[in-house]
Design a protein around this motif. Structure first.
Motif, PDB file in Angstrom:
ATOM      1  N   HIS A 224      -2.138  15.554  -5.610  1.00 46.10           N
ATOM      2  CA  HIS A 224      -1.771  15.037  -4.297  1.00 46.10           C
ATOM      3  C   HIS A 224      -2.579  13.801  -3.977  1.00 46.10           C
ATOM      4  CE1 HIS A 224       0.839  18.315  -3.273  1.00 46.10           C
ATOM      5  NE2 HIS A 224      -0.069  19.172  -3.654  1.00 46.10           N
ATOM      6  N   GLY A 225      -1.910  12.842  -3.363  1.00 47.79           N
ATOM      7  CA  GLY A 225      -2.589  11.643  -2.893  1.00 47.79           C
ATOM      8  C   GLY A 225      -3.305  11.946  -1.590  1.00 47.79           C
ATOM      9  N   HIS A 226      -3.847  10.903  -0.985  1.00 46.45           N
ATOM     10  CA  HIS A 226      -4.537  11.101   0.282  1.00 46.45           C
ATOM     11  C   HIS A 226      -4.112  10.015   1.231  1.00 46.45           C
ATOM     12  CE1 HIS A 226      -7.205   7.865  -1.077  1.00 46.45           C
ATOM     13  NE2 HIS A 226      -7.208   8.492  -2.228  1.00 46.45           N
ATOM     14  N   GLY A 227      -4.333  10.233   2.507  1.00 47.73           N
ATOM     15  CA  GLY A 227      -3.918   9.244   3.503  1.00 47.73           C
ATOM     16  C   GLY A 227      -2.423   9.072   3.456  1.00 47.73           C
ATOM     17  N   HIS A 228      -1.981   7.816   3.338  1.00 46.20           N
ATOM     18  CA  HIS A 228      -0.553   7.535   3.343  1.00 46.20           C
ATOM     19  C   HIS A 228      -0.122   6.902   2.031  1.00 46.20           C
ATOM     20  CE1 HIS A 228      -2.760   4.037   4.767  1.00 46.20           C
ATOM     21  NE2 HIS A 228      -1.790   3.296   4.273  1.00 46.20           N
ATOM     22  N   GLY A 229      -0.893   7.128   0.963  1.00 48.28           N
ATOM     23  CA  GLY A 229      -0.539   6.493  -0.300  1.00 48.28           C
ATOM     24  C   GLY A 229      -0.763   7.386  -1.489  1.00 48.28           C
ATOM     25  N   ALA A 230      -0.521   6.841  -2.673  1.00 44.04           N
ATOM     26  CA  ALA A 230      -0.715   7.564  -3.916  1.00 44.04           C
ATOM     27  C   ALA A 230      -0.860   6.558  -5.035  1.00 44.04           C
ATOM     28  CB  ALA A 230       0.473   8.484  -4.189  1.00 44.04           C
ATOM     29  N   HIS A 231      -1.319   7.030  -6.189  1.00 45.84           N
ATOM     30  CA  HIS A 231      -1.295   6.166  -7.350  1.00 45.84           C
ATOM     31  C   HIS A 231      -0.873   6.956  -8.572  1.00 45.84           C
ATOM     32  CE1 HIS A 231      -5.487   7.694  -7.309  1.00 45.84           C
ATOM     33  NE2 HIS A 231      -5.389   7.675  -8.622  1.00 45.84           N
ATOM     34  N   ASP A 232      -0.097   6.287  -9.438  1.00 46.23           N
ATOM     35  CA  ASP A 232       0.432   6.864 -10.674  1.00 46.23           C
ATOM     36  C   ASP A 232      -0.402   6.298 -11.806  1.00 46.23           C
ATOM     37  OD1 ASP A 232       1.950   7.720 -12.783  1.00 46.23           O
ATOM     38  OD2 ASP A 232       3.479   6.162 -12.529  1.00 46.23           O
ATOM     39  N   HIS A 233      -1.014   7.177 -12.636  1.00 46.01           N
ATOM     40  CA  HIS A 233      -2.094   6.703 -13.501  1.00 46.01           C
ATOM     41  C   HIS A 233      -2.014   7.347 -14.872  1.00 46.01           C
ATOM     42  CE1 HIS A 233      -6.642   7.140 -14.418  1.00 46.01           C
ATOM     43  NE2 HIS A 233      -6.136   6.130 -15.079  1.00 46.01           N
ATOM     44  N   GLU A 234      -2.095   6.528 -15.881  1.00 40.63           N
ATOM     45  CA  GLU A 234      -2.220   7.007 -17.252  1.00 40.63           C
ATOM     46  C   GLU A 234      -3.347   6.211 -17.907  1.00 40.63           C
ATOM     47  OE1 GLU A 234      -0.698   9.278 -19.053  1.00 40.63           O
ATOM     48  OE2 GLU A 234       1.029   9.868 -17.826  1.00 40.63           O
ATOM     49  N   HIS A 235      -4.033   6.839 -18.882  1.00 43.60           N
ATOM     50  CA  HIS A 235      -5.148   6.149 -19.532  1.00 43.60           C
ATOM     51  C   HIS A 235      -5.177   6.481 -21.013  1.00 43.60           C
ATOM     52  CE1 HIS A 235      -8.985   4.345 -20.266  1.00 43.60           C
ATOM     53  NE2 HIS A 235      -9.584   5.485 -20.500  1.00 43.60           N
ATOM     54  N   ASP A 236      -5.324   5.479 -21.853  1.00 43.73           N
ATOM     55  CA  ASP A 236      -5.550   5.664 -23.271  1.00 43.73           C
ATOM     56  C   ASP A 236      -7.048   5.490 -23.490  1.00 43.73           C
ATOM     57  OD1 ASP A 236      -4.016   4.428 -26.282  1.00 43.73           O
ATOM     58  OD2 ASP A 236      -5.954   5.377 -26.006  1.00 43.73           O
ATOM     59  N   ILE A 246      -0.288   1.732  -7.284  1.00 36.95           N
ATOM     60  CA  ILE A 246      -0.686   2.063  -5.922  1.00 36.95           C
ATOM     61  C   ILE A 246       0.579   2.104  -5.065  1.00 36.95           C
ATOM     62  CG2 ILE A 246      -2.029   1.349  -3.907  1.00 36.95           C
ATOM     63  CD1 ILE A 246      -3.771   2.159  -6.264  1.00 36.95           C
ATOM     64  N   VAL A 247       0.761   3.193  -4.337  1.00 36.59           N
ATOM     65  CA  VAL A 247       1.957   3.383  -3.515  1.00 36.59           C
ATOM     66  C   VAL A 247       1.538   3.600  -2.071  1.00 36.59           C
ATOM     67  CG1 VAL A 247       4.054   4.769  -3.186  1.00 36.59           C
ATOM     68  CG2 VAL A 247       3.130   4.446  -5.477  1.00 36.59           C
ATOM     69  N   ARG A 248       2.250   2.960  -1.169  1.00 38.32           N
ATOM     70  CA  ARG A 248       2.005   3.136   0.259  1.00 38.32           C
ATOM     71  C   ARG A 248       3.325   3.399   0.978  1.00 38.32           C
ATOM     72  NH1 ARG A 248      -2.356   3.905  -1.272  1.00 38.32           N
ATOM     73  NH2 ARG A 248      -4.322   3.003  -0.550  1.00 38.32           N
ATOM     74  N   ASP A 249       3.333   4.447   1.783  1.00 37.03           N
ATOM     75  CA  ASP A 249       4.541   4.796   2.535  1.00 37.03           C
ATOM     76  C   ASP A 249       4.723   3.923   3.771  1.00 37.03           C
ATOM     77  OD1 ASP A 249       5.148   6.915   0.790  1.00 37.03           O
ATOM     78  OD2 ASP A 249       3.787   8.254   1.860  1.00 37.03           O
ATOM     79  N   GLU A 250       3.605   3.593   4.415  1.00 38.31           N
ATOM     80  CA  GLU A 250       3.674   2.823   5.653  1.00 38.31           C
ATOM     81  C   GLU A 250       3.651   1.324   5.364  1.00 38.31           C
ATOM     82  OE1 GLU A 250       4.152   4.163   8.580  1.00 38.31           O
ATOM     83  OE2 GLU A 250       4.125   6.160   7.677  1.00 38.31           O
ATOM     84  N   PRO A 251       4.416   0.527   6.104  1.00 39.64           N
ATOM     85  CA  PRO A 251       4.418  -0.924   5.869  1.00 39.64           C
ATOM     86  C   PRO A 251       3.088  -1.552   6.232  1.00 39.64           C
ATOM     87  CG  PRO A 251       5.688  -0.391   7.832  1.00 39.64           C
ATOM     88  CD  PRO A 251       5.345   0.917   7.195  1.00 39.64           C
ATOM     89  N   ARG A 313       9.108   1.833  -0.361  1.00 43.24           N
ATOM     90  CA  ARG A 313       7.656   1.928  -0.281  1.00 43.24           C
ATOM     91  C   ARG A 313       7.005   0.706  -0.939  1.00 43.24           C
ATOM     92  NH1 ARG A 313       6.521   7.276  -3.424  1.00 43.24           N
ATOM     93  NH2 ARG A 313       8.062   6.246  -4.765  1.00 43.24           N
ATOM     94  N   THR A 314       5.807   0.398  -0.497  1.00 35.14           N
ATOM     95  CA  THR A 314       4.992  -0.595  -1.191  1.00 35.14           C
ATOM     96  C   THR A 314       4.565  -0.016  -2.526  1.00 35.14           C
ATOM     97  OG1 THR A 314       4.168  -1.736   0.770  1.00 35.14           O
ATOM     98  CG2 THR A 314       2.751  -1.770  -1.174  1.00 35.14           C
ATOM     99  N   ARG A 315       4.794  -0.776  -3.612  1.00 33.21           N
ATOM    100  CA  ARG A 315       4.411  -0.343  -4.957  1.00 33.21           C
ATOM    101  C   ARG A 315       3.753  -1.514  -5.672  1.00 33.21           C
ATOM    102  NH1 ARG A 315      10.273   0.689  -6.066  1.00 33.21           N
ATOM    103  NH2 ARG A 315      10.418  -0.191  -3.988  1.00 33.21           N
ATOM    104  N   ILE A 316       2.512  -1.323  -6.082  1.00 35.94           N
ATOM    105  CA  ILE A 316       1.773  -2.370  -6.781  1.00 35.94           C
ATOM    106  C   ILE A 316       1.300  -1.815  -8.112  1.00 35.94           C
ATOM    107  CG2 ILE A 316      -0.048  -4.095  -6.634  1.00 35.94           C
ATOM    108  CD1 ILE A 316      -0.190  -3.599  -3.651  1.00 35.94           C
ATOM    109  N   VAL A 317       1.743  -2.446  -9.205  1.00 32.31           N
ATOM    110  CA  VAL A 317       1.375  -2.024 -10.550  1.00 32.31           C
ATOM    111  C   VAL A 317       0.181  -2.839 -11.017  1.00 32.31           C
ATOM    112  CG1 VAL A 317       2.163  -1.794 -12.940  1.00 32.31           C
ATOM    113  CG2 VAL A 317       3.773  -1.407 -11.051  1.00 32.31           C
ATOM    114  N   PHE A 318      -0.862  -2.147 -11.469  1.00 31.77           N
ATOM    115  CA  PHE A 318      -2.056  -2.791 -12.006  1.00 31.77           C
ATOM    116  C   PHE A 318      -2.200  -2.427 -13.482  1.00 31.77           C
ATOM    117  CE2 PHE A 318      -2.913  -2.425  -7.503  1.00 31.77           C
ATOM    118  CZ  PHE A 318      -3.578  -3.598  -7.186  1.00 31.77           C
ATOM    119  N   ILE A 319      -2.577  -3.401 -14.294  1.00 30.67           N
ATOM    120  CA  ILE A 319      -2.929  -3.157 -15.692  1.00 30.67           C
ATOM    121  C   ILE A 319      -4.339  -3.698 -15.873  1.00 30.67           C
ATOM    122  CG2 ILE A 319      -2.313  -3.485 -18.108  1.00 30.67           C
ATOM    123  CD1 ILE A 319       0.524  -4.174 -17.173  1.00 30.67           C
ATOM    124  N   THR A 320      -5.271  -2.819 -16.234  1.00 31.63           N
ATOM    125  CA  THR A 320      -6.681  -3.207 -16.286  1.00 31.63           C
ATOM    126  C   THR A 320      -7.295  -2.810 -17.616  1.00 31.63           C
ATOM    127  OG1 THR A 320      -7.506  -1.122 -15.363  1.00 31.63           O
ATOM    128  CG2 THR A 320      -6.885  -2.843 -13.802  1.00 31.63           C
TER     129      THR A 320
END
Length: 354
Positions: A224-236, A246-251, A313-320
């Motif tokens: 579960h995420g927290h607040g009003h957002g979430a993040h989808d995460h995979e790691h090698d 990073i996902v945000r439900d509220e504008p 929803r706001t969706r921001i994909v990060f590659i780090t």
């Protein structure tokens, strides 16, 4: 004038980039494309595709222009655009850049999204990466450049699958590096359609997140995420590459987005390989804002005419690389709190004045 889409074709040495490009260029709908070979060696196109050439530009039989870059990509793109405006070359509507097999595509994408004089004329349409089914696993183990090539891809094309009857281990590794990416078999695809699809204006697939709309996916388990957002995460863990959303439900309001762009430009560095996102804005709910960036370089803000699908929803994909998802999540949460406090102070001042 609409920006010209630029598709980056990358992949390690011998992975089949040029073969895929040759197939794509036989598509009549790509007759008005420009191909830029960002390579130290000779232009690696099949001989039968070449009709005539000058010192720097090759005219292909299907009408495409091809040029080899051994120096400044900014200068090349600028010169091509100026020649197009003057009518010295055909009015191309698509650019395909084939990168060196020994390079990762971040510097090329940086030029497209951030270089002065380039970002006003061109837009990054997508990154296509070829992966060799025979040598791909060994290449990923031995060469960090190949890891970045895969991690940054919007679409991965697996080549030489006919020589490897059991490619499951490679597929698993590619999905670990880039879990949200579309993976294609080179034997089964229309190469021209693939490149043309990459040039389409922000296809919805590029912005999809996990199937858990309010949670985070990590190692196959939903949290579960927290607040009003979430993040989808995979790691090698071997590759040090992380790709998360990073996902945000509220504008967001304009101040929040401005603070985020400033924070990324100031605090991000080589660890942030790529960022792209659709932002739900309070003042423009029907039109998402679009952000693109590579490392500390952020593209100027642009807008879509409409949402590409029902998910707003706001969706921001990060590659780090070597930067945890939680660090970015914390940065964004700090920005949201700062924006909320600033709004509250402003509203109290307005109420007192009234």
């Amino acid at each position: 004038m609409a920006k010209i889409p630029v598709t980056i074709l990358t992949g390690f040495l011998g992975s089949g980039k040029t073969t895929l490009l040759n197939r794509a260029l036989r598509d009549p709908e790509l007759m008005n494309a420009v191909v830029i070979v960002n390579e130290f060696g000779e232009i690696g196109l099949d001989h039968e595709l070449i009709e005539s050439s000058t010192d720097s530009v090759v005219l292909l039989q299907n009408g495409c222009l091809c040029c080899s870059v051994r120096g400044d990509l900014v200068e090349t793109l600028t010169s091509l655009h100026q020649a197009r405006l003057k009518g010295e070359i055909p009015a191309f509507s698509h650019v395909i850049i084939e990168t060196s097999g020994l390079a990762e595509p971040t510097p090329v994408s940086e030029v497209i999204v951030s270089a002065q004089g380039i970002k006003s004329c061109y837009r990054l349409a997508g990154i296509i990466t070829t992966a060799d089914a025979v040598n791909g696993l060994a290449t990923l183990d031995a060469h960090e450049q190949s890891i970045k090539q895969v991690a940054l891809a919007d679409r991965i094309v697996v080549t030489k699958a006919e020589l490897q009857p059991h490619p499951e281990a490679l597929h698993d590794r590619l999905r670990q590096l880039n879990p949200g990416c579309e993976m294609l078999d080179s034997r089964e695809l229309d190469a021209g359609a693939l490149v043309r699809l990459a040039a389409a204006e922000y296809p919805e697939a590029a912005w999809q997140t996990s199937d858990a709309p309010r949670g985070a996916r990590h190692g196959g388990h939903a949290h579960h995420g927290h607040g009003h957002g979430a993040h989808d995460h995979e790691h090698d863990h071997n590759a040090r590459i992380q790709r998360f959303t990073i996902v945000r439900d509220e504008p967001w309001d304009e101040a929040t987005l401005k603070l985020l762009l400033e924070a990324l430009a100031t605090n991000a560095g080589p660890a942030l390989l790529r960022v792209k996102g659709l932002i739900h804005m309070q003042d423009s709910p029907e039109r998402p804002a679009v952000i693109h960036g590579a490392q500390q370089l952020m593209h100027s803000l642009s807008w879509l005419d409409r949402w590409p699908g029902p998910d707003r929803r706001t969706r921001i994909v990060f590659i780090t690389m070597d930067q945890a998802a939680q660090e970015i999540e914390t940065l964004i949460e700090d920005i949201e709190r700062l924006s909320a406090r600033t709004r509250a102070v402003r509203e109290r001042g307005a109420n007192q004045a009234g």
